[in-house]
Design a protein around this motif. Structure first.
Motif, PDB file in Angstrom:
ATOM      1  N   LYS A   6       0.984  -0.917   0.058  1.00 40.13           N
ATOM      2  CA  LYS A   6      -0.027   0.044   0.082  1.00 40.13           C
ATOM      3  C   LYS A   6       0.810   1.285  -0.185  1.00 40.13           C
ATOM      4  N   TYR A   7       0.622   1.960  -0.892  1.00 35.27           N
ATOM      5  CA  TYR A   7       1.494   3.261  -1.162  1.00 35.27           C
ATOM      6  C   TYR A   7       0.542   4.446  -1.064  1.00 35.27           C
ATOM      7  N   GLN A   8       1.131   5.679  -0.572  1.00 32.19           N
ATOM      8  CA  GLN A   8       0.859   6.937  -0.404  1.00 32.19           C
ATOM      9  C   GLN A   8       1.500   7.871  -1.319  1.00 32.19           C
ATOM     10  N   LEU A   9       0.617   8.695  -2.034  1.00 32.75           N
ATOM     11  CA  LEU A   9       1.251   9.825  -2.904  1.00 32.75           C
ATOM     12  C   LEU A   9       2.039  10.733  -1.834  1.00 32.75           C
ATOM     13  N   GLU A  10       3.377  10.934  -2.263  1.00 35.31           N
ATOM     14  CA  GLU A  10       4.476  11.686  -1.335  1.00 35.31           C
ATOM     15  C   GLU A  10       4.448  13.081  -1.913  1.00 35.31           C
ATOM     16  N   SER A  11       4.498  13.187  -3.442  1.00 30.43           N
ATOM     17  CA  SER A  11       4.805  14.329  -4.298  1.00 30.43           C
ATOM     18  C   SER A  11       4.498  14.002  -5.630  1.00 30.43           C
ATOM     19  N   GLN A  12       4.081  15.175  -6.442  1.00 28.23           N
ATOM     20  CA  GLN A  12       3.837  14.982  -7.915  1.00 28.23           C
ATOM     21  C   GLN A  12       4.195  16.333  -8.458  1.00 28.23           C
ATOM     22  N   GLU A  13       4.617  15.987  -9.750  1.00 29.86           N
ATOM     23  CA  GLU A  13       5.017  17.256 -10.934  1.00 29.86           C
ATOM     24  C   GLU A  13       3.914  17.242 -11.875  1.00 29.86           C
ATOM     25  N   GLY A  14       3.563  18.271 -12.597  1.00 29.89           N
ATOM     26  CA  GLY A  14       2.832  18.401 -13.674  1.00 29.89           C
ATOM     27  C   GLY A  14       1.399  17.758 -13.761  1.00 29.89           C
ATOM     28  N   PHE A  15       0.952  17.723 -12.599  1.00 31.88           N
ATOM     29  CA  PHE A  15      -0.513  17.472 -12.454  1.00 31.88           C
ATOM     30  C   PHE A  15      -1.520  18.157 -13.160  1.00 31.88           C
ATOM     31  N   VAL A  16      -1.483  19.439 -12.919  1.00 36.54           N
ATOM     32  CA  VAL A  16      -2.695  20.323 -13.555  1.00 36.54           C
ATOM     33  C   VAL A  16      -2.588  20.222 -15.073  1.00 36.54           C
ATOM     34  N   GLU A  17      -1.353  20.465 -15.467  1.00 39.73           N
ATOM     35  CA  GLU A  17      -1.166  20.528 -17.094  1.00 39.73           C
ATOM     36  C   GLU A  17      -1.557  18.996 -17.608  1.00 39.73           C
ATOM     37  N   GLY A  32      -8.873  17.537  -7.316  1.00 40.40           N
ATOM     38  CA  GLY A  32      -7.756  16.457  -7.182  1.00 40.40           C
ATOM     39  C   GLY A  32      -6.471  16.823  -6.871  1.00 40.40           C
ATOM     40  N   LYS A  33      -6.031  18.122  -7.060  1.00 40.85           N
ATOM     41  CA  LYS A  33      -4.435  18.278  -7.112  1.00 40.85           C
ATOM     42  C   LYS A  33      -3.946  18.296  -5.651  1.00 40.85           C
ATOM     43  N   ASP A  34      -4.480  18.441  -4.763  1.00 44.35           N
ATOM     44  CA  ASP A  34      -4.011  18.471  -3.215  1.00 44.35           C
ATOM     45  C   ASP A  34      -4.221  17.095  -2.546  1.00 44.35           C
ATOM     46  N   ILE A  35      -5.102  16.157  -3.210  1.00 41.68           N
ATOM     47  CA  ILE A  35      -5.470  14.800  -2.534  1.00 41.68           C
ATOM     48  C   ILE A  35      -4.333  13.875  -2.583  1.00 41.68           C
ATOM     49  N   LYS A  36      -4.042  13.214  -1.542  1.00 34.81           N
ATOM     50  CA  LYS A  36      -2.718  12.249  -1.344  1.00 34.81           C
ATOM     51  C   LYS A  36      -3.407  10.937  -1.808  1.00 34.81           C
ATOM     52  N   SER A  37      -3.470  10.497  -3.179  1.00 29.17           N
ATOM     53  CA  SER A  37      -4.108   9.228  -3.268  1.00 29.17           C
ATOM     54  C   SER A  37      -3.227   7.960  -2.741  1.00 29.17           C
ATOM     55  N   VAL A  38      -3.949   6.966  -2.466  1.00 29.90           N
ATOM     56  CA  VAL A  38      -3.555   5.712  -1.975  1.00 29.90           C
ATOM     57  C   VAL A  38      -3.686   4.498  -3.026  1.00 29.90           C
ATOM     58  N   SER A  39      -2.622   4.143  -3.399  1.00 30.71           N
ATOM     59  CA  SER A  39      -2.423   2.861  -4.179  1.00 30.71           C
ATOM     60  C   SER A  39      -2.265   1.517  -3.565  1.00 30.71           C
ATOM     61  N   THR A 114       3.017  10.108 -19.590  1.00 34.96           N
ATOM     62  CA  THR A 114       3.387  11.063 -20.599  1.00 34.96           C
ATOM     63  C   THR A 114       2.319  11.064 -21.784  1.00 34.96           C
ATOM     64  N   LEU A 115       2.226  12.167 -22.117  1.00 38.70           N
ATOM     65  CA  LEU A 115       1.109  12.525 -23.221  1.00 38.70           C
ATOM     66  C   LEU A 115       1.896  13.503 -24.245  1.00 38.70           C
ATOM     67  N   GLY A 116       2.363  12.877 -25.461  1.00 34.11           N
ATOM     68  CA  GLY A 116       3.218  13.873 -26.192  1.00 34.11           C
ATOM     69  C   GLY A 116       4.221  14.657 -25.393  1.00 34.11           C
ATOM     70  N   ASN A 117       4.538  15.874 -25.243  1.00 37.71           N
ATOM     71  CA  ASN A 117       5.734  16.205 -24.461  1.00 37.71           C
ATOM     72  C   ASN A 117       5.094  16.648 -22.866  1.00 37.71           C
ATOM     73  N   ILE A 118       4.230  16.352 -22.554  1.00 33.43           N
ATOM     74  CA  ILE A 118       3.508  16.798 -21.071  1.00 33.43           C
ATOM     75  C   ILE A 118       3.810  15.461 -20.252  1.00 33.43           C
ATOM     76  N   VAL A 119       4.516  15.775 -19.212  1.00 34.87           N
ATOM     77  CA  VAL A 119       4.830  14.739 -18.275  1.00 34.87           C
ATOM     78  C   VAL A 119       4.253  14.849 -16.577  1.00 34.87           C
ATOM     79  N   TYR A 120       3.609  13.811 -16.278  1.00 39.14           N
ATOM     80  CA  TYR A 120       3.170  13.847 -14.946  1.00 39.14           C
ATOM     81  C   TYR A 120       3.691  12.788 -14.290  1.00 39.14           C
ATOM     82  N   LYS A 121       4.457  13.261 -13.120  1.00 39.36           N
ATOM     83  CA  LYS A 121       5.291  12.339 -12.306  1.00 39.36           C
ATOM     84  C   LYS A 121       4.752  12.335 -10.965  1.00 39.36           C
ATOM     85  N   ARG A 122       4.612  11.070 -10.514  1.00 39.97           N
ATOM     86  CA  ARG A 122       4.048  10.788  -9.150  1.00 39.97           C
ATOM     87  C   ARG A 122       5.079   9.982  -8.106  1.00 39.97           C
TER      88      ARG A 122
END
Length: 128
Positions: A6-17, A32-39, A114-122
Motif C-alpha cells: 500500500k503506497y501513499q502519494l508523497e509528491s507530484q509534478e505536472g498534475f494540472v497540465e 484532485g490536485k491536493d489529494i494524497k491518493s493511496v495505491s 506521458t502525453l506528447g511532451n507533457i509529463v506527470y510524475k508521481r
C-alpha cells in the motif's frame, strides 16, 4: 522485488497540465490536485490487481503481464491494453498516454505518465 503493498502519494509534478491535456474538467482538477491518493497493489507472479483511491474516486485494474486486459483510464474510460514488465518497471499505453510505474526501491514507486511532451510524475511511499 515485489510490487505488493500500500503506497501513499508523497509528491507530484505536472498534475494540472497533464489532467487538462487528457480532458479532465477544471473543477475535478482543482479538487484532485491536493489529494494524497493511496495505491494498493497485489502482485502474484505475472498477475496484478491495482486499486487507486483518490478522495471518493476508486480506480480498479486487474491485469496479467503480456496479456490484453481492459483497463480503466484516468478519465474513467475503458481501454484495451497490454501491460509489459521490464525489470522493476510496468509499462502500458492507454490511448495516447504512456504510463511507466517503477519500483525504485522496496518502499518507493515512481509513476510517470506521458502525453506528447507533457509529463506527470508521481512519487509514492510504502505505508503498509
Amino acid at each position: 522485488m515485489s510490487f505488493t503493498g500500500k503506497y501513499q502519494l508523497e509528491s507530484q509534478e505536472g498534475f494540472v497540465e497533464f489532467m487538462k491535456a487528457v480532458g479532465l474538467p477544471d473543477d475535478l482538477i482543482e479538487k484532485g490536485k491536493d489529494i494524497k491518493s493511496v495505491s494498493e497493489i497485489e502482485h502474484n507472479g505475472d498477475h496484478f490487481k491495482v486499486t487507486v483511491t483518490t478522495g471518493s474516486k476508486v480506480l480498479n485494474n486487474t491485469f496479467t503481464i503480456g496479456e490484453e486486459s481492459e483497463l480503466e483510464s484516468l478519465t474513467g474510460g475503458k481501454v484495451k491494453a497490454v501491460v509489459t514488465k521490464d525489470g522493476n518497471k510496468l509499462i502500458v499505453s492507454l490511448d495516447k498516454v504512456t504510463s511507466v510505474t517503477e519500483l525504485v526501491d522496496a518502499n518507493t514507486i515512481v509513476n510517470t505518465l506521458t502525453l506528447g511532451n507533457i509529463v506527470y510524475k508521481r512519487v509514492s511511499k510504502r505505508v503498509a
